[in-house]
Design a protein around this motif. Structure first.
Motif, short mmCIF file in Angstrom:
data_model
loop_
_atom_site.label_atom_id
_atom_site.label_comp_id
_atom_site.label_asym_id
_atom_site.label_seq_id
_atom_site.Cartn_x
_atom_site.Cartn_y
_atom_site.Cartn_z
N HIS A 23 0.65 -1.22 -0.05
CA HIS A 23 0.02 -0.05 0.15
C HIS A 23 0.84 1.33 0.01
N LYS A 24 2.09 1.17 -0.01
CA LYS A 24 3.07 2.02 0.05
C LYS A 24 2.41 3.58 -0.82
N ALA A 25 2.57 3.07 -1.93
CA ALA A 25 2.32 4.29 -3.12
C ALA A 25 1.02 4.88 -2.90
N LYS A 26 -0.13 4.11 -2.58
CA LYS A 26 -1.57 4.54 -2.03
C LYS A 26 -1.24 5.44 -0.87
N TRP A 27 -0.70 4.99 0.19
CA TRP A 27 -0.35 5.93 1.36
C TRP A 27 0.29 7.31 1.25
N ASN A 28 1.44 6.92 0.49
CA ASN A 28 2.14 8.36 0.24
C ASN A 28 1.39 9.40 -0.76
N ASN A 29 0.24 8.75 -1.48
CA ASN A 29 -0.52 9.87 -2.34
C ASN A 29 -1.14 10.55 -1.44
N VAL A 30 -1.83 9.99 -0.51
CA VAL A 30 -2.73 10.87 0.64
C VAL A 30 -2.07 11.67 1.25
N ILE A 31 -0.58 11.59 1.55
CA ILE A 31 0.27 12.53 2.43
C ILE A 31 0.34 13.86 1.03
N SER A 37 -3.03 15.95 0.91
CA SER A 37 -3.49 16.66 2.59
C SER A 37 -2.56 17.51 2.75
N GLN A 38 -3.37 18.76 3.06
CA GLN A 38 -2.74 20.12 3.48
C GLN A 38 -1.93 19.86 4.79
N SER A 39 -2.51 19.13 5.81
CA SER A 39 -1.99 18.94 7.05
C SER A 39 -1.15 17.98 7.34
N ALA A 40 -0.56 17.18 6.20
CA ALA A 40 0.38 16.16 6.35
C ALA A 40 1.92 16.76 6.20
N THR A 41 2.99 16.32 6.78
CA THR A 41 4.32 16.59 6.36
C THR A 41 4.99 15.43 6.00
N PHE A 42 6.22 15.67 5.68
CA PHE A 42 7.02 14.57 5.27
C PHE A 42 7.35 13.59 6.26
N LEU A 43 7.11 13.79 7.55
CA LEU A 43 7.25 12.92 8.55
C LEU A 43 6.50 11.74 8.34
N PHE A 44 5.30 11.82 7.65
CA PHE A 44 4.44 10.66 7.58
C PHE A 44 4.41 9.68 6.23
N ARG A 87 6.27 6.92 4.35
CA ARG A 87 6.51 5.51 4.80
C ARG A 87 7.94 5.77 5.03
N ASP A 88 8.90 6.07 4.10
CA ASP A 88 10.42 6.25 4.00
C ASP A 88 10.97 6.79 5.52
N PHE A 89 10.18 7.74 5.98
CA PHE A 89 10.33 8.36 7.09
C PHE A 89 9.98 7.47 8.61
N MET A 90 8.68 7.20 8.33
CA MET A 90 8.00 6.27 9.38
C MET A 90 8.96 4.89 9.71
N GLU A 91 9.39 4.43 8.75
CA GLU A 91 9.91 3.00 8.74
C GLU A 91 11.43 3.04 9.18
N TYR A 92 12.13 4.31 9.26
CA TYR A 92 13.39 4.12 9.80
C TYR A 92 13.75 3.50 10.97
N HIS A 93 12.64 3.47 11.90
CA HIS A 93 12.75 2.70 13.29
C HIS A 93 11.68 1.88 13.41
N SER A 94 11.49 1.02 12.14
CA SER A 94 10.38 0.05 12.40
C SER A 94 10.80 -1.11 13.25
N ASP A 95 12.03 -1.09 13.66
CA ASP A 95 12.26 -2.23 14.68
C ASP A 95 11.87 -1.76 16.20
N ARG A 96 11.68 -0.70 16.43
CA ARG A 96 11.28 -0.18 17.61
C ARG A 96 9.79 -0.22 17.86
N PHE A 97 8.86 -0.37 16.72
CA PHE A 97 7.68 -0.42 16.91
C PHE A 97 6.69 -1.21 16.29
#
Length: 313
Positions: A11-19, A22-29, A31-41
């Motif tokens: 779903h990565k492409a679909k997810w990023n397309n929503v970002i 959306s005017q309220s979203a930032t680059f933190l959302f 997937r490449d940002f969210m998943e840098y610490h995927s081992d912790r969560f």
């Protein structure tokens, strides 16, 4: 009307397309940002469809029987597309809560966007609206400069700034975070606070490679010696100083103060809306660091708030 899917890599492409929509979203959302610490969560992000059209996403992770708007992010909540009808918010939330309860989730925790991230024309879901089972369990001070208003920098800061204009400081934008991390940030945090940066050097270099235009490192030098540095997260209309630290000599020479003011003027000239300096939270009776609050106010910041919601399902 609504259906929900757990996020999967497909779903990565679909997810990023929503970002992107959306005017309220930032680059933190992304997937490449969210998943840098995927081992912790334990990721438990969700996609919400309305009549088979993807209209919202929830960046989230799971801890036992609770869902958190992702704990690896500064803020979160539901990110909706711009074409989503706001009159359907209540129905969407009701469906989300039912879905979570059916999956044995007892609590939903939301870190809302700080106040100044949301303009009047943006679509953002307010979780405390008309919800009996929603409480604000924490509200943190967030300091930021509103560029739509005249800068309100303390006269002593401006006096020192003018003096330092002729001192011979050199400011460089760096692509390598190593010098700042190893010579300034990590030693300073260890000495003053007995802690480490949230991001490792390796993680920052990875994130910089993925988001070269959003993550910037500025170092300040005197006689070829690094004195201080500030790491900037550029989120579009808002920039945030993610890290700022100085050496002992840099503190004596007021180098970081000078660097902050240079960046404040720079981003004002570039037409940004806000310069955020983050929170002043501290684990004390007050709940915040009054000295740090004063420093940021004297650099021109005003106090805004970020609410943290607990929704009992």
């Amino acid at each position: 009307m609504f259906s929900i899917q757990p996020y999967q890599n497909l779903h990565k492409a679909k997810w990023n397309n929503v970002i992107n929509q959306s005017q309220s979203a930032t680059f933190l959302f992304y997937r490449d940002f969210m998943e840098y610490h995927s081992d912790r969560f334990h990721d438990n992000s969700l996609l919400i469809y309305e009549n088979e059209r993807l209209q919202a996403i929830l960046p989230a992770n799971c801890v036992e029987n609770s869902i958190h708007s992702h704990q690896g992010l500064t803020y979160g909540g539901l990110i909706v597309t711009e074409n989503f009808d706001s009159s359907d918010y209540t129905d969407m939330l009701g469906y989300l809560y039912s879905y979570l309860k059916q999956n044995n989730i007892t609590h939903l925790y939301i870190k809302a966007l700080p106040e100044f991230y949301i303009s009047s024309n943006q679509k953002y879901v307010d979780f405390k609206q008309n919800e009996e089972n929603t409480i604000v369990y924490k509200s943190e001070k967030v300091l930021a400069i509103d560029y739509s208003k005249p800068l309100n920098i303390h006269k002593s800061k401006l006096k020192n700034y003018r003096k330092n204009e002729t001192k011979g400081f050199v400011i460089e934008e760096e692509t390598d975070f190593s010098l700042f991390w190893n010579k300034v940030l990590c030693p300073r945090l260890a000495l003053k606070h007995n802690t480490k940066p949230v991001h490792t050097l390796k993680e920052m270099m990875y994130l910089k490679s993925k988001f070269p235009n959003n993550i910037k490192q500025y170092n300040i030098y005197f006689n070829d010696e690094v004195l201080a540095g500030i790491t900037i997260f550029d989120k579009g209309s808002i920039v945030k100083s993610q890290y700022g630290a100085t050496t002992d000599l840099g503190e004596k020479l007021r180098a970081i103060e000078y660097l902050f003011l240079k960046l404040i003027y720079k981003y004002k000239d570039e037409g940004k809306s806000f310069f955020s300096m983050g929170t002043v939270t501290e684990n004390t009776e007050l709940g915040y660091n009054p000295g740090l609050l004063k420093q940021k106010e004297e650099l021109g910041c005003s106090t805004y708030y970020q609410d943290f919601y607990k929704i009992m399902l």
